[in-house]
Design an enzyme around this catalytic site. Structure first.
Site, PDB file in Angstrom:
ATOM      1  N   HIS A 224     -54.819  -6.517  -1.173  1.00 60.66           N
ATOM      2  CA  HIS A 224     -55.502  -7.223  -0.089  1.00 60.66           C
ATOM      3  C   HIS A 224     -56.559  -6.251   0.409  1.00 60.66           C
ATOM      4  O   HIS A 224     -56.336  -5.484   1.349  1.00 60.66           O
ATOM      5  CB  HIS A 224     -54.515  -7.610   1.019  1.00 60.66           C
ATOM      6  CG  HIS A 224     -53.460  -8.569   0.540  1.00 60.66           C
ATOM      7  ND1 HIS A 224     -52.256  -8.741   1.157  1.00 60.66           N
ATOM      8  CD2 HIS A 224     -53.439  -9.409  -0.529  1.00 60.66           C
ATOM      9  CE1 HIS A 224     -51.539  -9.645   0.491  1.00 60.66           C
ATOM     10  NE2 HIS A 224     -52.231 -10.059  -0.534  1.00 60.66           N
TER      11      HIS A 224
ATOM     12  N   ASP B  88     -54.732  -9.151  -9.489  1.00 67.06           N
ATOM     13  CA  ASP B  88     -53.807 -10.020  -8.740  1.00 67.06           C
ATOM     14  C   ASP B  88     -53.939 -11.417  -9.351  1.00 67.06           C
ATOM     15  O   ASP B  88     -54.845 -12.168  -8.988  1.00 67.06           O
ATOM     16  CB  ASP B  88     -54.194  -9.999  -7.254  1.00 67.06           C
ATOM     17  CG  ASP B  88     -53.187 -10.735  -6.386  1.00 67.06           C
ATOM     18  OD1 ASP B  88     -52.101 -11.075  -6.879  1.00 67.06           O
ATOM     19  OD2 ASP B  88     -53.510 -10.961  -5.197  1.00 67.06           O
TER      20      ASP B  88
ATOM     21  N   HIS C 291     -58.497 -13.528  -0.738  1.00 64.91           N
ATOM     22  CA  HIS C 291     -58.635 -12.208  -0.123  1.00 64.91           C
ATOM     23  C   HIS C 291     -59.483 -11.363  -1.049  1.00 64.91           C
ATOM     24  O   HIS C 291     -59.629 -11.672  -2.232  1.00 64.91           O
ATOM     25  CB  HIS C 291     -57.259 -11.561   0.144  1.00 64.91           C
ATOM     26  CG  HIS C 291     -56.353 -11.458  -1.057  1.00 64.91           C
ATOM     27  ND1 HIS C 291     -56.487 -10.471  -2.010  1.00 64.91           N
ATOM     28  CD2 HIS C 291     -55.306 -12.220  -1.463  1.00 64.91           C
ATOM     29  CE1 HIS C 291     -55.542 -10.622  -2.935  1.00 64.91           C
ATOM     30  NE2 HIS C 291     -54.821 -11.683  -2.643  1.00 64.91           N
TER      31      HIS C 291
ATOM     32  N   ARG D 220     -48.173 -21.786  -7.727  1.00 62.89           N
ATOM     33  CA  ARG D 220     -49.371 -21.054  -7.264  1.00 62.89           C
ATOM     34  C   ARG D 220     -50.169 -20.699  -8.513  1.00 62.89           C
ATOM     35  O   ARG D 220     -49.581 -20.327  -9.543  1.00 62.89           O
ATOM     36  CB  ARG D 220     -48.975 -19.793  -6.482  1.00 62.89           C
ATOM     37  CG  ARG D 220     -50.153 -18.940  -6.071  1.00 62.89           C
ATOM     38  CD  ARG D 220     -49.872 -17.984  -4.895  1.00 62.89           C
ATOM     39  NE  ARG D 220     -48.939 -16.909  -5.201  1.00 62.89           N
ATOM     40  CZ  ARG D 220     -47.688 -16.857  -4.755  1.00 62.89           C
ATOM     41  NH1 ARG D 220     -47.206 -17.824  -3.988  1.00 62.89           N
ATOM     42  NH2 ARG D 220     -46.896 -15.849  -5.064  1.00 62.89           N
TER      43      ARG D 220
ATOM     44  N   GLU E 284     -56.413 -18.630  -4.785  1.00 65.28           N
ATOM     45  CA  GLU E 284     -54.995 -18.791  -5.089  1.00 65.28           C
ATOM     46  C   GLU E 284     -54.300 -19.839  -4.227  1.00 65.28           C
ATOM     47  O   GLU E 284     -53.402 -19.512  -3.448  1.00 65.28           O
ATOM     48  CB  GLU E 284     -54.274 -17.447  -4.935  1.00 65.28           C
ATOM     49  CG  GLU E 284     -54.548 -16.722  -3.622  1.00 65.28           C
ATOM     50  CD  GLU E 284     -53.644 -15.500  -3.447  1.00 65.28           C
ATOM     51  OE1 GLU E 284     -52.425 -15.631  -3.651  1.00 65.28           O
ATOM     52  OE2 GLU E 284     -54.180 -14.434  -3.098  1.00 65.28           O
TER      53      GLU E 284
ATOM     54  N   TYR F 114     -45.667 -25.440  -2.123  1.00 64.14           N
ATOM     55  CA  TYR F 114     -44.277 -24.964  -2.147  1.00 64.14           C
ATOM     56  C   TYR F 114     -43.415 -25.999  -1.431  1.00 64.14           C
ATOM     57  O   TYR F 114     -43.620 -26.251  -0.247  1.00 64.14           O
ATOM     58  CB  TYR F 114     -44.171 -23.603  -1.450  1.00 64.14           C
ATOM     59  CG  TYR F 114     -45.281 -22.648  -1.891  1.00 64.14           C
ATOM     60  CD1 TYR F 114     -45.140 -21.856  -3.023  1.00 64.14           C
ATOM     61  CD2 TYR F 114     -46.483 -22.589  -1.183  1.00 64.14           C
ATOM     62  CE1 TYR F 114     -46.171 -21.014  -3.439  1.00 64.14           C
ATOM     63  CE2 TYR F 114     -47.521 -21.758  -1.587  1.00 64.14           C
ATOM     64  CZ  TYR F 114     -47.365 -20.974  -2.719  1.00 64.14           C
ATOM     65  OH  TYR F 114     -48.387 -20.151  -3.116  1.00 64.14           O
TER      66      TYR F 114
ATOM     67  N   ASP G 158     -46.523 -13.735 -10.124  1.00 66.00           N
ATOM     68  CA  ASP G 158     -47.674 -13.231  -9.351  1.00 66.00           C
ATOM     69  C   ASP G 158     -47.692 -11.718  -9.517  1.00 66.00           C
ATOM     70  O   ASP G 158     -46.881 -11.008  -8.915  1.00 66.00           O
ATOM     71  CB  ASP G 158     -47.493 -13.644  -7.880  1.00 66.00           C
ATOM     72  CG  ASP G 158     -48.662 -13.198  -7.006  1.00 66.00           C
ATOM     73  OD1 ASP G 158     -49.485 -12.381  -7.459  1.00 66.00           O
ATOM     74  OD2 ASP G 158     -48.731 -13.652  -5.849  1.00 66.00           O
TER      75      ASP G 158
ATOM     76  N   ASP H 244     -33.270  14.020  -1.143  1.00 64.89           N
ATOM     77  CA  ASP H 244     -34.340  14.909  -1.595  1.00 64.89           C
ATOM     78  C   ASP H 244     -35.245  14.254  -2.635  1.00 64.89           C
ATOM     79  O   ASP H 244     -35.918  14.937  -3.406  1.00 64.89           O
ATOM     80  CB  ASP H 244     -33.747  16.226  -2.137  1.00 64.89           C
ATOM     81  CG  ASP H 244     -32.767  15.983  -3.259  1.00 64.89           C
ATOM     82  OD1 ASP H 244     -32.494  14.800  -3.564  1.00 64.89           O
ATOM     83  OD2 ASP H 244     -32.267  16.968  -3.837  1.00 64.89           O
TER      84      ASP H 244
ATOM     85  N   GLU I 104     -53.524 -18.313  -9.399  1.00 62.47           N
ATOM     86  CA  GLU I 104     -54.391 -17.315  -8.753  1.00 62.47           C
ATOM     87  C   GLU I 104     -55.286 -16.651  -9.789  1.00 62.47           C
ATOM     88  O   GLU I 104     -54.801 -16.146 -10.810  1.00 62.47           O
ATOM     89  CB  GLU I 104     -53.519 -16.247  -8.076  1.00 62.47           C
ATOM     90  CG  GLU I 104     -54.321 -15.101  -7.475  1.00 62.47           C
ATOM     91  CD  GLU I 104     -53.467 -14.153  -6.639  1.00 62.47           C
ATOM     92  OE1 GLU I 104     -52.256 -14.024  -6.925  1.00 62.47           O
ATOM     93  OE2 GLU I 104     -54.021 -13.546  -5.707  1.00 62.47           O
TER      94      GLU I 104
ATOM     95  N   HIS J 246     -43.600 -14.279  -1.145  1.00 56.17           N
ATOM     96  CA  HIS J 246     -43.587 -12.887  -1.600  1.00 56.17           C
ATOM     97  C   HIS J 246     -42.183 -12.474  -2.045  1.00 56.17           C
ATOM     98  O   HIS J 246     -41.660 -11.442  -1.645  1.00 56.17           O
ATOM     99  CB  HIS J 246     -44.127 -11.950  -0.507  1.00 56.17           C
ATOM    100  CG  HIS J 246     -45.619 -12.010  -0.376  1.00 56.17           C
ATOM    101  ND1 HIS J 246     -46.313 -11.407   0.634  1.00 56.17           N
ATOM    102  CD2 HIS J 246     -46.552 -12.613  -1.148  1.00 56.17           C
ATOM    103  CE1 HIS J 246     -47.608 -11.638   0.484  1.00 56.17           C
ATOM    104  NE2 HIS J 246     -47.784 -12.375  -0.592  1.00 56.17           N
TER     105      HIS J 246
ATOM    106  N   HIS K   4     -50.607 -20.517   3.304  1.00 57.41           N
ATOM    107  CA  HIS K   4     -51.326 -19.230   3.259  1.00 57.41           C
ATOM    108  C   HIS K   4     -52.805 -19.464   2.964  1.00 57.41           C
ATOM    109  O   HIS K   4     -53.202 -20.563   2.568  1.00 57.41           O
ATOM    110  CB  HIS K   4     -50.695 -18.291   2.216  1.00 57.41           C
ATOM    111  CG  HIS K   4     -50.678 -18.842   0.813  1.00 57.41           C
ATOM    112  ND1 HIS K   4     -51.769 -18.812  -0.013  1.00 57.41           N
ATOM    113  CD2 HIS K   4     -49.682 -19.417   0.100  1.00 57.41           C
ATOM    114  CE1 HIS K   4     -51.447 -19.333  -1.191  1.00 57.41           C
ATOM    115  NE2 HIS K   4     -50.186 -19.724  -1.151  1.00 57.41           N
TER     116      HIS K   4
HETATM  117  N1  GLY Z   1     -49.846 -10.907  -4.773  1.00 60.74           N
HETATM  118  C1  GLY Z   1     -49.993 -11.146  -3.403  1.00 60.74           C
HETATM  119  C2  GLY Z   1     -51.054 -12.115  -3.152  1.00 60.74           C
HETATM  120  O1  GLY Z   1     -51.342 -12.916  -3.998  1.00 60.74           O
HETATM  121  O2  GLY Z   1     -51.720 -12.094  -2.156  1.00 60.74           O
HETATM  122 MN    MN Z   2     -50.978 -12.533  -6.033  1.00 59.39          MN
HETATM  123 MN    MN Z   3     -53.496 -12.613  -3.973  1.00 56.73          MN
END
Ligand code: GLY
Ligand code: MN
Ligand code: MN
Length: 473
Positions: free
Chosen positions: A398, A315, A391, A436, A415, A419, A304, A75, A438, A287, A387
């Site tokens: 995103h 982000d 975005h 990374r 970003e 890796y 991140d 619930d 970003e 992720h 990647h």
């Molecule tokens: N935080 C997810 C990305 O950087 O796209």
């Molecule tokens: Mn990110």
């Molecule tokens: Mn991102």
């Protein structure tokens, strides 16, 4: 003490059909409008509805459903989050609602002449004692300035003849609404919408609204940029505090706690996506959200994160050495990513293709990895950088957009990352290095503006900051 949920739901079932809507008193300001003085104004949402209407062909109607309440287990439901398109068009942060936008003025009986209707859940003082105040019909008229608002229960009986339109545009009918949940009025709304449009199924189009919303949402208004700046500032503060407090021996979730403490402390409602705090081998998982490992002495931590403020999310990623200094190999990889990121940011110019920042960043990373002997062909860069670089950013992390040329008012991330998981086909000295970086970039008429510039990116700046004491220590 745990609330007796079972009795509450029994009570809801008994009450949900018997309560009549009472007019709200002026002093009874709905909870969601009570505390914040920097919410988007009703005029913002009205302008967005008009922009959708302007893009609809003659004799058409557009229908949007609110996000369903999603069950966590038994619930207990997940904290409610509105569908970003629905929010963008209404400002409503409640479930069980449907928005209908007409291209042309409609006349219903003698009394109602309108070009939009919001059907939303009625107020119910007894339920509100458990769930907090709701807007109700009067609130939607007063605070959201909808032209017409009607309680959801009246949707079935409402004389809206969808068949008379040439086109019925539906954004998306939520699929995960279970018919067994009597308390969920959304299921009934969907069922009735399907009944009302049964004989007009060939007129239903669920593509157009997606591209209209992508076109509108990809360019941010002044008020949206103000909220994005706030979300990004909060996120940068969290990154800075994390840099100051981070130590080997900490758990990844302790670093998550520091970050999310500063989100909440500064008024962000929630993280805009599950916070990623991956150390050592986890820095190579794009992720990663488990966040339970102990930080080792020589680990890099990929942080991140993004605060969501009044719907808009940041982000921002920083890669931080647990002990406060980068090793020789970590520095080499870090500086390649930094160089690639700068090349990507420099490509964020009005008129450039959406993918130009990615091309610029990939070119640097592939050349440098070749020079280091980590790859033997440029093409293999994808083994270590798998990647995209950018975005859109906005109500969704995103965010939606058309991926056409970059235009002023758009906000995108840049970003790049490298890796190198353990076992990779290269010298083991590079293994378990994941980096990374970003940032959130506003496209302007001139140079790109780095909205997240407050959080340091250069190795010397990060190492210097890590010598300072954190506020929470
Ligand atoms: N935080 C997810 C990305 O950087 O796209
Ligand atoms: Mn990110
Ligand atoms: Mn991102």
């Amino acid at each position: 003490m745990k609330l007796p949920f079972f009795f509450f739901f029994l009570f809801l079932v008994l009450n949900s059909f018997s309560q009549e809507e009472k007019p709200i008193l002026l002093k009874e300001i709905p909870q969601q409008f009570e505390y914040d003085d920097d919410l988007l104004p009703a005029a913002f949402f009205a302008k967005n509805r008009q922009a959708v209407r302007d893009r609809m062909p003659a004799n058409s109607v557009a229908v949007f459903f609110a996000n369903p309440v999603r069950n966590r287990s038994n619930d207990v439901d997940f904290e409610y989050h509105q569908d970003p398109n629905f929010y963008y068009l209404t400002g409503l942060r409640e479930p069980n609602a449907v928005l209908v936008i007409y291209k042309d003025q409609q006349h219903f009986g003698d009394e109602t002449s309108t070009k939009e209707i919001l059907f939303l859940q009625k107020r119910n003082p007894k339920n509100e004692q458990w769930t907090g105040k709701r807007l109700g019909v009067d609130g939607a008229l007063t605070y959201l300035q909808m032209e017409t608002a009607i309680k959801s229960q009246n949707f079935a009986a409402f004389e809206a003849e969808f068949n008379t339109f040439d086109n019925i545009y539906v954004f998306k009918i939520p699929e995960d609404v279970a018919p067994s949940k009597e308390k969920d009025e959304l299921y009934t709304l969907i069922k009735n919408f399907n009944l009302k449009t049964e004989s007009a199924s060939t007129k239903i189009n669920n593509v157009l609204l997606g591209s209209i919303l992508a076109e509108l949402r990809q360019t941010k208004s002044k008020e949206e940029i103000t909220l994005l700046r706030k979300a990004i500032d909060i996120t940068c503060e969290a990154q800075i505090e994390l840099m100051k407090s981070l130590k080997p021996g900490m758990k990844e979730y302790e670093s998550e706690a520091i970050v999310e403490y500063f989100f909440k402390k500064n008024g962000a409602e929630y993280p805009g996506f599950p916070s990623i705090l991956g150390s050592g081998e986890n820095s190579c998982v794009l992720h990663y959200t488990t966040n339970r490992k102990i930080l080792g002495d020589n680990d890099l931590l990929v942080s991140d994160i993004g605060a969501e403020y009044h719907g808009y999310t940041a982000d921002v990623t920083r890669t931080i050495p647990a002990k406060g200094t980068f090793s020789k190999e970590q520095k080499i990889i870090y500086n390649i990513v930094l160089e690639a990121q700068q090349a990507g940011i420099d490509a964020c110019l009005k008129g450039n293709k959406f993918w130009d920042p990615h091309q610029a960043a990939t070119e640097i990373i592939s050349n440098r990895l070749l020079e280091l002997g980590i790859i033997d062909k440029k093409f293999n860069v994808r083994n270590y950088f798998m990647h995209g670089t950018s975005h859109y950013l906005g109500l969704d992390v995103h965010d939606v957009g058309l991926y056409g040329p970059l235009m002023p008012g758009q906000v995108i991330t840049v970003e790049p990352g490298i890796y190198i998981p353990e076992g990779s086909d290269c010298d083991p000295k590079w293994w378990n290095i994941g980096v990374r970086i970003e940032d959130d970039i506003l496209i302007t008429n001139g140079k790109p503006e780095v909205l997240s510039a407050k959080a340091p990116r250069k190795i010397e700046e990060i190492e210097a900051l890590m010598k300072e004491k954190g506020t929470l220590e």
